[in-house]
Design a protein around this motif. Structure first.
Motif, PDB file in Angstrom:
ATOM      1  N   ARG A   1       8.146   7.904   6.252  1.00  0.00           N
ATOM      2  CA  ARG A   1       8.376   9.259   6.777  1.00  0.00           C
ATOM      3  C   ARG A   1       8.522   9.258   8.295  1.00  0.00           C
ATOM      4  NH1 ARG A   1       3.959  12.432   5.679  1.00  0.00           N
ATOM      5  NH2 ARG A   1       2.901  10.829   4.493  1.00  0.00           N
ATOM      6  N   SER A   2       7.702   8.471   8.979  1.00  0.00           N
ATOM      7  CA  SER A   2       7.768   8.404  10.431  1.00  0.00           C
ATOM      8  C   SER A   2       9.108   7.840  10.892  1.00  0.00           C
ATOM      9  CB  SER A   2       6.628   7.535  10.968  1.00  0.00           C
ATOM     10  OG  SER A   2       6.728   7.373  12.362  1.00  0.00           O
ATOM     11  N   LEU A   3       9.541   6.760  10.265  1.00  0.00           N
ATOM     12  CA  LEU A   3      10.814   6.143  10.657  1.00  0.00           C
ATOM     13  C   LEU A   3      12.003   7.028  10.311  1.00  0.00           C
ATOM     14  CD1 LEU A   3      10.085   2.448   9.634  1.00  0.00           C
ATOM     15  CD2 LEU A   3      10.227   3.378  11.956  1.00  0.00           C
ATOM     16  N   GLU A   4      11.956   7.676   9.157  1.00  0.00           N
ATOM     17  CA  GLU A   4      13.045   8.577   8.776  1.00  0.00           C
ATOM     18  C   GLU A   4      13.093   9.779   9.713  1.00  0.00           C
ATOM     19  OE1 GLU A   4      12.347   9.227   4.583  1.00  0.00           O
ATOM     20  OE2 GLU A   4      13.597   7.491   4.046  1.00  0.00           O
ATOM     21  N   HIS A   5      11.930  10.286  10.121  1.00  0.00           N
ATOM     22  CA  HIS A   5      11.870  11.403  11.070  1.00  0.00           C
ATOM     23  C   HIS A   5      12.511  11.004  12.403  1.00  0.00           C
ATOM     24  CE1 HIS A   5      10.411  15.071  12.928  1.00  0.00           C
ATOM     25  NE2 HIS A   5       9.922  14.346  13.914  1.00  0.00           N
ATOM     26  N   ALA A   6      12.401   9.713  12.740  1.00  0.00           N
ATOM     27  CA  ALA A   6      13.007   9.212  13.979  1.00  0.00           C
ATOM     28  C   ALA A   6      14.494   8.900  13.810  1.00  0.00           C
ATOM     29  CB  ALA A   6      12.263   7.955  14.447  1.00  0.00           C
ATOM     30  N   GLY A   7      15.032   9.165  12.604  1.00  0.00           N
ATOM     31  CA  GLY A   7      16.458   9.001  12.378  1.00  0.00           C
ATOM     32  C   GLY A   7      16.891   7.701  11.730  1.00  0.00           C
ATOM     33  N   HIS A   8      15.942   6.920  11.252  1.00  0.00           N
ATOM     34  CA  HIS A   8      16.271   5.649  10.631  1.00  0.00           C
ATOM     35  C   HIS A   8      16.411   5.793   9.119  1.00  0.00           C
ATOM     36  CE1 HIS A   8      15.393   3.861  14.467  1.00  0.00           C
ATOM     37  NE2 HIS A   8      14.176   4.371  14.442  1.00  0.00           N
ATOM     38  N   ARG A   9      17.142   4.878   8.523  1.00  0.00           N
ATOM     39  CA  ARG A   9      17.251   4.803   7.064  1.00  0.00           C
ATOM     40  C   ARG A   9      16.306   3.690   6.609  1.00  0.00           C
ATOM     41  NH1 ARG A   9      22.459   3.395   3.339  1.00  0.00           N
ATOM     42  NH2 ARG A   9      21.333   3.542   1.390  1.00  0.00           N
ATOM     43  N   VAL A  10      15.442   3.992   5.641  1.00  0.00           N
ATOM     44  CA  VAL A  10      14.415   3.041   5.215  1.00  0.00           C
ATOM     45  C   VAL A  10      14.552   2.743   3.725  1.00  0.00           C
ATOM     46  CG1 VAL A  10      11.932   2.598   5.049  1.00  0.00           C
ATOM     47  CG2 VAL A  10      12.843   3.915   6.989  1.00  0.00           C
ATOM     48  N   ASP A  11      14.612   1.460   3.401  1.00  0.00           N
ATOM     49  CA  ASP A  11      14.498   0.987   2.021  1.00  0.00           C
ATOM     50  C   ASP A  11      13.136   0.322   1.936  1.00  0.00           C
ATOM     51  OD1 ASP A  11      17.309   1.114   0.553  1.00  0.00           O
ATOM     52  OD2 ASP A  11      17.675   0.624   2.655  1.00  0.00           O
ATOM     53  N   ALA A  12      12.387   0.619   0.879  1.00  0.00           N
ATOM     54  CA  ALA A  12      11.022   0.108   0.784  1.00  0.00           C
ATOM     55  C   ALA A  12      10.838  -0.776  -0.441  1.00  0.00           C
ATOM     56  CB  ALA A  12      10.035   1.266   0.737  1.00  0.00           C
ATOM     57  N   ALA A  13      10.009  -1.801  -0.262  1.00  0.00           N
ATOM     58  CA  ALA A  13       9.645  -2.715  -1.339  1.00  0.00           C
ATOM     59  C   ALA A  13       8.138  -2.893  -1.303  1.00  0.00           C
ATOM     60  CB  ALA A  13      10.346  -4.054  -1.160  1.00  0.00           C
ATOM     61  N   GLY A  14       7.549  -3.043  -2.479  1.00  0.00           N
ATOM     62  CA  GLY A  14       6.102  -3.199  -2.564  1.00  0.00           C
ATOM     63  C   GLY A  14       5.648  -4.543  -3.080  1.00  0.00           C
ATOM     64  N   SER A  15       6.570  -5.491  -3.236  1.00  0.00           N
ATOM     65  CA  SER A  15       6.207  -6.817  -3.734  1.00  0.00           C
ATOM     66  C   SER A  15       7.118  -7.870  -3.123  1.00  0.00           C
ATOM     67  CB  SER A  15       6.329  -6.871  -5.262  1.00  0.00           C
ATOM     68  OG  SER A  15       7.698  -6.827  -5.643  1.00  0.00           O
ATOM     69  N   VAL A  16       6.706  -9.121  -3.249  1.00  0.00           N
ATOM     70  CA  VAL A  16       7.518 -10.225  -2.757  1.00  0.00           C
ATOM     71  C   VAL A  16       8.855 -10.260  -3.484  1.00  0.00           C
ATOM     72  CG1 VAL A  16       7.682 -12.737  -2.583  1.00  0.00           C
ATOM     73  CG2 VAL A  16       5.532 -11.602  -2.043  1.00  0.00           C
ATOM     74  N   GLN A  17       8.832 -10.093  -4.791  1.00  0.00           N
ATOM     75  CA  GLN A  17      10.059 -10.142  -5.587  1.00  0.00           C
ATOM     76  C   GLN A  17      11.036  -9.032  -5.175  1.00  0.00           C
ATOM     77  OE1 GLN A  17       9.795  -8.977  -9.723  1.00  0.00           O
ATOM     78  NE2 GLN A  17      11.316 -10.517 -10.306  1.00  0.00           N
ATOM     79  N   ALA A  18      10.551  -7.806  -5.066  1.00  0.00           N
ATOM     80  CA  ALA A  18      11.413  -6.688  -4.687  1.00  0.00           C
ATOM     81  C   ALA A  18      11.966  -6.874  -3.274  1.00  0.00           C
ATOM     82  CB  ALA A  18      10.646  -5.370  -4.796  1.00  0.00           C
TER      83      ALA A  18
ATOM     84  N   ASP B   1       0.855  -1.181   0.000  1.00  0.00           N
ATOM     85  CA  ASP B   1       0.000   0.000   0.000  1.00  0.00           C
ATOM     86  C   ASP B   1       0.899   1.242   0.000  1.00  0.00           C
ATOM     87  OD1 ASP B   1      -1.362   2.325   1.350  1.00  0.00           O
ATOM     88  OD2 ASP B   1      -3.065   0.941   1.244  1.00  0.00           O
ATOM     89  N   ALA B   2       0.891   1.969  -1.116  1.00  0.00           N
ATOM     90  CA  ALA B   2       1.813   3.095  -1.298  1.00  0.00           C
ATOM     91  C   ALA B   2       1.618   4.186  -0.246  1.00  0.00           C
ATOM     92  CB  ALA B   2       1.663   3.675  -2.698  1.00  0.00           C
ATOM     93  N   VAL B   3       0.379   4.461   0.128  1.00  0.00           N
ATOM     94  CA  VAL B   3       0.123   5.509   1.118  1.00  0.00           C
ATOM     95  C   VAL B   3       0.662   5.086   2.481  1.00  0.00           C
ATOM     96  CG1 VAL B   3      -1.684   6.799   2.331  1.00  0.00           C
ATOM     97  CG2 VAL B   3      -1.875   6.411  -0.134  1.00  0.00           C
ATOM     98  N   LEU B   4       0.356   3.877   2.892  1.00  0.00           N
ATOM     99  CA  LEU B   4       0.842   3.384   4.183  1.00  0.00           C
ATOM    100  C   LEU B   4       2.366   3.284   4.181  1.00  0.00           C
ATOM    101  CD1 LEU B   4       0.262   2.364   6.999  1.00  0.00           C
ATOM    102  CD2 LEU B   4      -0.133   0.090   6.037  1.00  0.00           C
ATOM    103  N   ARG B   5       2.922   2.825   3.071  1.00  0.00           N
ATOM    104  CA  ARG B   5       4.390   2.726   2.954  1.00  0.00           C
ATOM    105  C   ARG B   5       5.029   4.098   3.130  1.00  0.00           C
ATOM    106  NH1 ARG B   5       4.770  -0.026  -1.866  1.00  0.00           N
ATOM    107  NH2 ARG B   5       4.871   1.916  -3.008  1.00  0.00           N
ATOM    108  N   ASP B   6       4.437   5.122   2.528  1.00  0.00           N
ATOM    109  CA  ASP B   6       4.971   6.476   2.636  1.00  0.00           C
ATOM    110  C   ASP B   6       4.859   7.012   4.059  1.00  0.00           C
ATOM    111  OD1 ASP B   6       6.058   8.912   1.425  1.00  0.00           O
ATOM    112  OD2 ASP B   6       4.071   9.762   1.818  1.00  0.00           O
ATOM    113  N   VAL B   7       3.732   6.769   4.712  1.00  0.00           N
ATOM    114  CA  VAL B   7       3.532   7.247   6.088  1.00  0.00           C
ATOM    115  C   VAL B   7       4.539   6.592   7.026  1.00  0.00           C
ATOM    116  CG1 VAL B   7       1.934   7.167   8.057  1.00  0.00           C
ATOM    117  CG2 VAL B   7       1.103   7.844   5.807  1.00  0.00           C
ATOM    118  N   ILE B   8       4.703   5.271   6.912  1.00  0.00           N
ATOM    119  CA  ILE B   8       5.647   4.559   7.780  1.00  0.00           C
ATOM    120  C   ILE B   8       7.075   5.026   7.496  1.00  0.00           C
ATOM    121  CG2 ILE B   8       6.630   2.310   8.361  1.00  0.00           C
ATOM    122  CD1 ILE B   8       3.847   1.105   7.708  1.00  0.00           C
TER     123      ILE B   8
END
Length: 125
Positions: free
Chosen positions: A18-35, A9-16
């Protein structure tokens, strides 16, 4: 902390993200099993946030896959990265299946982002 977020879910992925990056984390995101499987094989992560209902590929009309496939694949190759499952699949049997497949923690949707962050901190302690 470097986190792999697996959420289709692109919206939920973006919200999570942004929240984690705001807390100082580095986030790599994938939207499928393959990715997710690809990123998990080629990059080291401190933790993985894993949805279970995912398309096989990141293209419209892709058949649905299961995040447990990526989890089982990682565990089979000896990857011990802490995994927090974030999913709408929240029946007791589904939680047991996820934990038995190698998840370290399991949180049903909807969830509070502050709790996700606290659980991540606990997982990597």
């Amino acid at each position: 902390m470097r986190i792999l977020l697996v959420e289709d879910d692109a919206v939920l992925r973006d919200v999570i993200t942004r929240s984690l990056e705001h807390a100082g984390h580095r986030v790599d995101a994938a939207g499928s099993v393959q990715a997710a499987s690809h990123l998990w094989r080629v990059q080291p992560f401190d933790a993985v946030l894993l949805d279970l209902n995912l398309p096989q590929h990141e293209r419209a009309g892709s058949p649905m896959g299961n995040g447990l496939h990526a989890l089982r694949e990682a565990r089979a190759r000896g990857d011990r990265t802490p995994v927090l499952v974030l999913t709408a699949r929240n029946r007791t049997e589904e939680r047991i299946t996820g934990l038995d497949a190698g998840a370290d923690d399991y949180l049903g949707k909807p969830f509070d982002l502050a709790e996700v962050e606290a659980r991540l901190r606990a997982l990597v302690r």
